[in-house]
Design a protein around this motif. Structure first.
Motif, PDB file in Angstrom:
ATOM      1  N   ASP A 253     -12.276 -16.507  41.577  1.00 29.76           N
ATOM      2  CA  ASP A 253     -11.000 -17.076  42.004  1.00 29.76           C
ATOM      3  C   ASP A 253     -10.831 -16.765  43.484  1.00 29.76           C
ATOM      4  O   ASP A 253     -10.405 -15.683  43.861  1.00 29.76           O
ATOM      5  CB  ASP A 253      -9.847 -16.510  41.179  1.00 29.76           C
ATOM      6  CG  ASP A 253      -8.521 -17.141  41.533  1.00 29.76           C
ATOM      7  OD1 ASP A 253      -8.439 -17.877  42.552  1.00 29.76           O
ATOM      8  OD2 ASP A 253      -7.546 -16.885  40.810  1.00 29.76           O
ATOM      9  N   PHE A 254     -11.232 -17.719  44.302  1.00 32.48           N
ATOM     10  CA  PHE A 254     -11.064 -17.624  45.752  1.00 32.48           C
ATOM     11  C   PHE A 254     -10.040 -18.655  46.223  1.00 32.48           C
ATOM     12  O   PHE A 254     -10.064 -19.101  47.364  1.00 32.48           O
ATOM     13  CB  PHE A 254     -12.413 -17.830  46.456  1.00 32.48           C
ATOM     14  CG  PHE A 254     -13.270 -16.586  46.481  1.00 32.48           C
ATOM     15  CD1 PHE A 254     -13.647 -15.946  45.310  1.00 32.48           C
ATOM     16  CD2 PHE A 254     -13.704 -16.056  47.675  1.00 32.48           C
ATOM     17  CE1 PHE A 254     -14.421 -14.797  45.332  1.00 32.48           C
ATOM     18  CE2 PHE A 254     -14.480 -14.909  47.713  1.00 32.48           C
ATOM     19  CZ  PHE A 254     -14.841 -14.277  46.537  1.00 32.48           C
ATOM     20  N   THR A 255      -9.140 -19.039  45.324  1.00 35.26           N
ATOM     21  CA  THR A 255      -8.181 -20.109  45.627  1.00 35.26           C
ATOM     22  C   THR A 255      -7.233 -19.741  46.762  1.00 35.26           C
ATOM     23  O   THR A 255      -6.767 -20.631  47.468  1.00 35.26           O
ATOM     24  CB  THR A 255      -7.382 -20.505  44.370  1.00 35.26           C
ATOM     25  OG1 THR A 255      -6.729 -19.347  43.829  1.00 35.26           O
ATOM     26  CG2 THR A 255      -8.306 -21.101  43.311  1.00 35.26           C
ATOM     27  N   SER A 256      -6.953 -18.472  46.962  1.00 38.63           N
ATOM     28  CA  SER A 256      -6.070 -18.099  48.065  1.00 38.63           C
ATOM     29  C   SER A 256      -6.746 -18.324  49.417  1.00 38.63           C
ATOM     30  O   SER A 256      -6.093 -18.417  50.440  1.00 38.63           O
ATOM     31  CB  SER A 256      -5.605 -16.651  47.939  1.00 38.63           C
ATOM     32  OG  SER A 256      -6.660 -15.758  48.204  1.00 38.63           O
TER      33      SER A 256
ATOM     34  N   GLY B 296      -7.743 -10.754  55.887  1.00 38.67           N
ATOM     35  CA  GLY B 296      -7.479  -9.522  55.166  1.00 38.67           C
ATOM     36  C   GLY B 296      -6.781  -9.807  53.855  1.00 38.67           C
ATOM     37  O   GLY B 296      -6.206 -10.868  53.652  1.00 38.67           O
ATOM     38  N   GLY B 297      -6.866  -8.851  52.978  1.00 43.51           N
ATOM     39  CA  GLY B 297      -6.246  -8.979  51.663  1.00 43.51           C
ATOM     40  C   GLY B 297      -6.843  -7.958  50.723  1.00 43.51           C
ATOM     41  O   GLY B 297      -7.114  -6.819  51.110  1.00 43.51           O
ATOM     42  N   TYR B 298      -7.083  -8.403  49.501  1.00 42.63           N
ATOM     43  CA  TYR B 298      -7.672  -7.483  48.532  1.00 42.63           C
ATOM     44  C   TYR B 298      -8.465  -8.249  47.480  1.00 42.63           C
ATOM     45  O   TYR B 298      -8.243  -9.423  47.216  1.00 42.63           O
ATOM     46  CB  TYR B 298      -6.609  -6.600  47.874  1.00 42.63           C
ATOM     47  CG  TYR B 298      -5.539  -7.340  47.104  1.00 42.63           C
ATOM     48  CD1 TYR B 298      -5.661  -7.568  45.740  1.00 42.63           C
ATOM     49  CD2 TYR B 298      -4.398  -7.821  47.748  1.00 42.63           C
ATOM     50  CE1 TYR B 298      -4.676  -8.248  45.041  1.00 42.63           C
ATOM     51  CE2 TYR B 298      -3.406  -8.493  47.057  1.00 42.63           C
ATOM     52  CZ  TYR B 298      -3.555  -8.703  45.702  1.00 42.63           C
ATOM     53  OH  TYR B 298      -2.589  -9.395  44.999  1.00 42.63           O
ATOM     54  N   TYR B 299      -9.441  -7.542  46.935  1.00 45.94           N
ATOM     55  CA  TYR B 299     -10.252  -8.037  45.823  1.00 45.94           C
ATOM     56  C   TYR B 299      -9.776  -7.373  44.533  1.00 45.94           C
ATOM     57  O   TYR B 299      -9.460  -6.184  44.521  1.00 45.94           O
ATOM     58  CB  TYR B 299     -11.726  -7.672  45.994  1.00 45.94           C
ATOM     59  CG  TYR B 299     -12.496  -8.540  46.939  1.00 45.94           C
ATOM     60  CD1 TYR B 299     -12.950  -9.792  46.542  1.00 45.94           C
ATOM     61  CD2 TYR B 299     -12.802  -8.105  48.221  1.00 45.94           C
ATOM     62  CE1 TYR B 299     -13.680 -10.590  47.408  1.00 45.94           C
ATOM     63  CE2 TYR B 299     -13.530  -8.892  49.092  1.00 45.94           C
ATOM     64  CZ  TYR B 299     -13.964 -10.136  48.678  1.00 45.94           C
ATOM     65  OH  TYR B 299     -14.694 -10.907  49.526  1.00 45.94           O
TER      66      TYR B 299
ATOM     67  N   THR C  98      -7.713 -12.182  47.023  1.00 45.65           N
ATOM     68  CA  THR C  98      -6.348 -12.541  47.394  1.00 45.65           C
ATOM     69  C   THR C  98      -6.213 -12.315  48.895  1.00 45.65           C
ATOM     70  O   THR C  98      -6.219 -11.170  49.357  1.00 45.65           O
ATOM     71  CB  THR C  98      -5.317 -11.690  46.626  1.00 45.65           C
ATOM     72  OG1 THR C  98      -5.527 -11.871  45.225  1.00 45.65           O
ATOM     73  CG2 THR C  98      -3.893 -12.096  46.988  1.00 45.65           C
ATOM     74  N   VAL C  99      -6.149 -13.415  49.653  1.00 39.84           N
ATOM     75  CA  VAL C  99      -5.992 -13.341  51.102  1.00 39.84           C
ATOM     76  C   VAL C  99      -4.505 -13.214  51.397  1.00 39.84           C
ATOM     77  O   VAL C  99      -3.703 -14.021  50.933  1.00 39.84           O
ATOM     78  CB  VAL C  99      -6.585 -14.594  51.790  1.00 39.84           C
ATOM     79  CG1 VAL C  99      -6.295 -14.571  53.288  1.00 39.84           C
ATOM     80  CG2 VAL C  99      -8.083 -14.680  51.536  1.00 39.84           C
ATOM     81  N   THR C 100      -4.155 -12.188  52.165  1.00 36.60           N
ATOM     82  CA  THR C 100      -2.749 -11.979  52.525  1.00 36.60           C
ATOM     83  C   THR C 100      -2.472 -12.285  53.992  1.00 36.60           C
ATOM     84  O   THR C 100      -1.321 -12.447  54.371  1.00 36.60           O
ATOM     85  CB  THR C 100      -2.305 -10.539  52.200  1.00 36.60           C
ATOM     86  OG1 THR C 100      -3.145  -9.619  52.892  1.00 36.60           O
ATOM     87  CG2 THR C 100      -2.369 -10.278  50.699  1.00 36.60           C
TER      88      THR C 100
END
Length: 161
Positions: free
Chosen positions: A46-49, A117-120, A139-141
């Motif tokens: 899930d790389f939708t972000s 940046g974000g988190y896996y 999840t790209v923030t």
């Protein structure tokens, strides 16, 4: 109340953290065998972000080839993985980790760097004594820089092949 930590749980956490670190190291060193070693044969992604679309199920070999083709054209990348929060239940685990990814490509078409940046959220299973990622969500923030570099890097890589 949290369960007391056992030696087995601490060892599992260290092994899982090592898998997540190999993920980043494999990309940055362009060591695709090392990167592939992180995954089960089939992975839910899930790389939708980052890229839109829908979550998907894909063969790990196909995923690794796509990442190789998408990132090998950069002059350099630097993926940082930190703050690993790991939960272990028998032979299943989840690792949530912060990430920052730098992508550098010398170009005359705008900025030379793109950073996100974000988190896996990685879900892993232990099979035959080895932890493997079977579900990976990015999840790209935040992001900054020249996103167009990804297209240029892919063109650069295709010209080299």
């Amino acid at each position: 109340m949290p369960k007391p930590l056992t030696q087995e749980t601490l060892i599992a956490r260290a092994e899982i953290s090592e898998v997540v670190i190999r993920y980043a190291t494999g990309i940055d060193r362009r060591d695709w065998a090392l990167y592939r070693s992180c995954f089960a044969d089939q992975i839910d992604l899930d790389f939708t972000s980052w890229s839109g679309g829908e979550p998907s199920k894909i063969a790990a070999d196909q995923w690794v080839t796509g990442v190789r083709d998408g990132l090998s054209g950069f002059d350099a990348t630097h993926h940082v993985s930190s703050n690993h929060v790991i939960t272990v239940e028998d032979d299943q685990a989840t690792c949530v980790s912060y990430m920052v990814a730098y992508h550098l490509l010398a170009t005359s078409m705008g900025e030379n760097i793109f950073t996100l940046g974000g988190y896996y959220t990685n879900r892993l299973r232990r099979h035959a004594g080895e932890w493997k990622i079977h579900n990976c969500k990015l999840t790209v923030t935040w992001a900054t820089g020249n996103r167009h570099l990804f297209e240029l890097a892919r063109e650069h890589w295709n010209a080299k092949k």
